[in-house]
Motif scaffolding. Structure first.
Motif, PDB file in Angstrom:
ATOM      1  N   PHE A  13      22.477   0.398  -6.853  1.00  0.00           N
ATOM      2  CA  PHE A  13      21.099   0.502  -6.391  1.00  0.00           C
ATOM      3  C   PHE A  13      20.278   1.330  -7.360  1.00  0.00           C
ATOM      4  N   SER A  14      18.969   1.098  -7.366  1.00  0.00           N
ATOM      5  CA  SER A  14      18.041   1.996  -8.041  1.00  0.00           C
ATOM      6  C   SER A  14      17.151   2.591  -6.963  1.00  0.00           C
ATOM      7  N   MET A  15      16.951   3.896  -7.069  1.00  0.00           N
ATOM      8  CA  MET A  15      16.176   4.615  -6.068  1.00  0.00           C
ATOM      9  C   MET A  15      15.011   5.349  -6.712  1.00  0.00           C
ATOM     10  N   LEU A  16      13.953   5.477  -5.947  1.00  0.00           N
ATOM     11  CA  LEU A  16      12.834   6.330  -6.347  1.00  0.00           C
ATOM     12  C   LEU A  16      13.096   7.718  -5.789  1.00  0.00           C
ATOM     13  N   VAL A  17      12.896   8.716  -6.611  1.00  0.00           N
ATOM     14  CA  VAL A  17      13.048  10.107  -6.197  1.00  0.00           C
ATOM     15  C   VAL A  17      11.676  10.755  -6.285  1.00  0.00           C
ATOM     16  N   TRP A  18      11.133  11.095  -5.131  1.00  0.00           N
ATOM     17  CA  TRP A  18       9.794  11.694  -5.034  1.00  0.00           C
ATOM     18  C   TRP A  18       9.956  13.204  -5.108  1.00  0.00           C
ATOM     19  N   LYS A  19       9.835  13.764  -6.313  1.00  0.00           N
ATOM     20  CA  LYS A  19      10.037  15.201  -6.486  1.00  0.00           C
ATOM     21  C   LYS A  19       8.801  16.010  -6.099  1.00  0.00           C
ATOM     22  N   GLU A  20       7.648  15.618  -6.605  1.00  0.00           N
ATOM     23  CA  GLU A  20       6.418  16.367  -6.363  1.00  0.00           C
ATOM     24  C   GLU A  20       5.332  15.434  -5.855  1.00  0.00           C
ATOM     25  N   PRO A  21       4.556  15.864  -4.863  1.00  0.00           N
ATOM     26  CA  PRO A  21       3.448  15.025  -4.389  1.00  0.00           C
ATOM     27  C   PRO A  21       2.452  14.755  -5.515  1.00  0.00           C
ATOM     28  N   GLY A  22       1.967  13.524  -5.582  1.00  0.00           N
ATOM     29  CA  GLY A  22       0.947  13.169  -6.555  1.00  0.00           C
ATOM     30  C   GLY A  22       1.499  12.832  -7.929  1.00  0.00           C
ATOM     31  N   GLU A  23       2.801  12.926  -8.138  1.00  0.00           N
ATOM     32  CA  GLU A  23       3.392  12.591  -9.426  1.00  0.00           C
ATOM     33  C   GLU A  23       4.155  11.278  -9.314  1.00  0.00           C
ATOM     34  N   PHE A  72      18.384  15.479  -2.445  1.00  0.00           N
ATOM     35  CA  PHE A  72      17.093  15.277  -1.791  1.00  0.00           C
ATOM     36  C   PHE A  72      17.268  14.670  -0.405  1.00  0.00           C
ATOM     37  N   GLY A  73      16.359  15.035   0.479  1.00  0.00           N
ATOM     38  CA  GLY A  73      16.362  14.477   1.825  1.00  0.00           C
ATOM     39  C   GLY A  73      15.836  13.047   1.845  1.00  0.00           C
ATOM     40  N   ASP A  74      16.074  12.364   2.944  1.00  0.00           N
ATOM     41  CA  ASP A  74      15.661  10.964   3.085  1.00  0.00           C
ATOM     42  C   ASP A  74      14.162  10.763   2.890  1.00  0.00           C
ATOM     43  N   ASP A  75      13.351  11.761   3.211  1.00  0.00           N
ATOM     44  CA  ASP A  75      11.898  11.620   3.065  1.00  0.00           C
ATOM     45  C   ASP A  75      11.457  11.686   1.602  1.00  0.00           C
ATOM     46  N   ARG A  76      12.388  11.979   0.691  1.00  0.00           N
ATOM     47  CA  ARG A  76      12.056  12.043  -0.736  1.00  0.00           C
ATOM     48  C   ARG A  76      12.749  10.945  -1.541  1.00  0.00           C
ATOM     49  N   LEU A  77      13.359   9.984  -0.822  1.00  0.00           N
ATOM     50  CA  LEU A  77      14.076   8.892  -1.470  1.00  0.00           C
ATOM     51  C   LEU A  77      13.583   7.549  -0.951  1.00  0.00           C
ATOM     52  N   SER A  78      13.400   6.600  -1.868  1.00  0.00           N
ATOM     53  CA  SER A  78      13.055   5.220  -1.518  1.00  0.00           C
ATOM     54  C   SER A  78      13.968   4.293  -2.303  1.00  0.00           C
ATOM     55  N   LEU A  79      14.337   3.200  -1.703  1.00  0.00           N
ATOM     56  CA  LEU A  79      15.098   2.177  -2.415  1.00  0.00           C
ATOM     57  C   LEU A  79      14.113   1.384  -3.268  1.00  0.00           C
ATOM     58  N   LEU A  80      14.451   1.125  -4.526  1.00  0.00           N
ATOM     59  CA  LEU A  80      13.586   0.375  -5.434  1.00  0.00           C
ATOM     60  C   LEU A  80      14.133  -1.019  -5.694  1.00  0.00           C
ATOM     61  N   THR A 102       0.804  -1.226   0.000  1.00  0.00           N
ATOM     62  CA  THR A 102       0.000   0.000   0.000  1.00  0.00           C
ATOM     63  C   THR A 102       0.833   1.271   0.000  1.00  0.00           C
ATOM     64  N   CYS A 103       2.117   1.161   0.395  1.00  0.00           N
ATOM     65  CA  CYS A 103       2.957   2.346   0.437  1.00  0.00           C
ATOM     66  C   CYS A 103       4.421   1.949   0.299  1.00  0.00           C
ATOM     67  N   MET A 104       5.246   2.924  -0.019  1.00  0.00           N
ATOM     68  CA  MET A 104       6.687   2.704  -0.146  1.00  0.00           C
ATOM     69  C   MET A 104       7.392   3.380   1.018  1.00  0.00           C
ATOM     70  N   PRO A 105       8.249   2.633   1.697  1.00  0.00           N
ATOM     71  CA  PRO A 105       9.037   3.279   2.749  1.00  0.00           C
ATOM     72  C   PRO A 105      10.067   4.216   2.126  1.00  0.00           C
ATOM     73  N   THR A 106      10.312   5.310   2.777  1.00  0.00           N
ATOM     74  CA  THR A 106      11.389   6.201   2.349  1.00  0.00           C
ATOM     75  C   THR A 106      12.609   5.906   3.212  1.00  0.00           C
ATOM     76  N   LEU A 107      13.690   6.590   2.942  1.00  0.00           N
ATOM     77  CA  LEU A 107      14.889   6.416   3.750  1.00  0.00           C
ATOM     78  C   LEU A 107      14.769   7.093   5.103  1.00  0.00           C
ATOM     79  N   ALA A 108      13.755   7.952   5.269  1.00  0.00           N
ATOM     80  CA  ALA A 108      13.503   8.584   6.558  1.00  0.00           C
ATOM     81  C   ALA A 108      12.749   7.594   7.445  1.00  0.00           C
ATOM     82  N   PRO A 109      13.281   7.264   8.601  1.00  0.00           N
ATOM     83  CA  PRO A 109      12.628   6.275   9.466  1.00  0.00           C
ATOM     84  C   PRO A 109      11.160   6.618   9.740  1.00  0.00           C
ATOM     85  N   GLY A 110      10.293   5.642   9.495  1.00  0.00           N
ATOM     86  CA  GLY A 110       8.872   5.792   9.765  1.00  0.00           C
ATOM     87  C   GLY A 110       8.086   6.562   8.723  1.00  0.00           C
TER      88      GLY A 110
END
Length: 188
Positions: A147-157, A129-137, A61-69
């Protein structure tokens, strides 16, 4: 923001790319085996790397980011990816489930890699980008920092995919283009 019809078309295209990636494994495996043995790797050892393993679909249902929690909701393309397969290993590329991604991203080796990227690789995803905008893919090689990472630039995109391998960086505007690259048809 991408329109709903365009997103649906991209999801269908992504499903096709994932299917091609899965079904073209035998060709990639044979090419890998030939190259590995040419370079001196024994057949048995080469075959031990040349595997494909696809786990059952599990609810994500969701992707964890590198920011804990901190998590991010799945984008439409990430939803399609997790509806297609769970854990997915294709030779060196390990596309993991969120629990595995959390485990790896909390290791000292990975955290050190992120720290080094922040300190020494200007314009890398961890630098920008900060840890809250990065996820490991996915993980290709933990020891060498592939590694491949997801970069969350804009909410909803759709998040971008940034791949790091052998001191190279490859950027893709979303998951569809990353799978095209895996299939040998890069558009970026």
């Amino acid at each position: 923001m991408i329109g709903t019809d365009a997103v649906q078309g991209m999801i269908l295209e992504l499903q096709n790319e994932m299917s091609q990636y899965q079904h073209q494994f035998v060709g990639r495996r044979n090419a890998f085996l030939a190259e590995a043995m040419y370079l001196g790797l024994g057949e048995g050892e080469a075959r031990s790397y040349a595997i494909q393993s696809i786990g059952p679909i599990v609810p994500v249902t969701c992707m964890p980011t590198l920011a804990p929690g901190k998590t991010r909701p799945l984008s439409p393309m990430l939803e399609a990816r997790y509806r297609y397969a769970g854990y997915w290993q294709d030779m060196g590329e390990h596309m993991l489930l969120p629990d595995d991604l959390l485990r790896i991203s909390s290791t000292e080796r990975f955290r050190s890699w992120i720290s080094d990227m922040r300190n020494y690789w200007v314009e890398s995803a961890p630098y920008r980008f900060g840890d809250d905008r990065l996820s490991l893919l996915s993980v290709a090689n933990e020891e060498e920092g592939h590694f491949s990472m997801l970069v969350w630039k804009e909410p909803g995109e759709e998040p971008e995919v940034w791949t790091y391998a052998s001191q190279h960086e490859y950027r893709f505007s979303h998951l569809l283009h990353w799978f095209k690259w895996l299939n040998g048809r890069s558009e970026e």
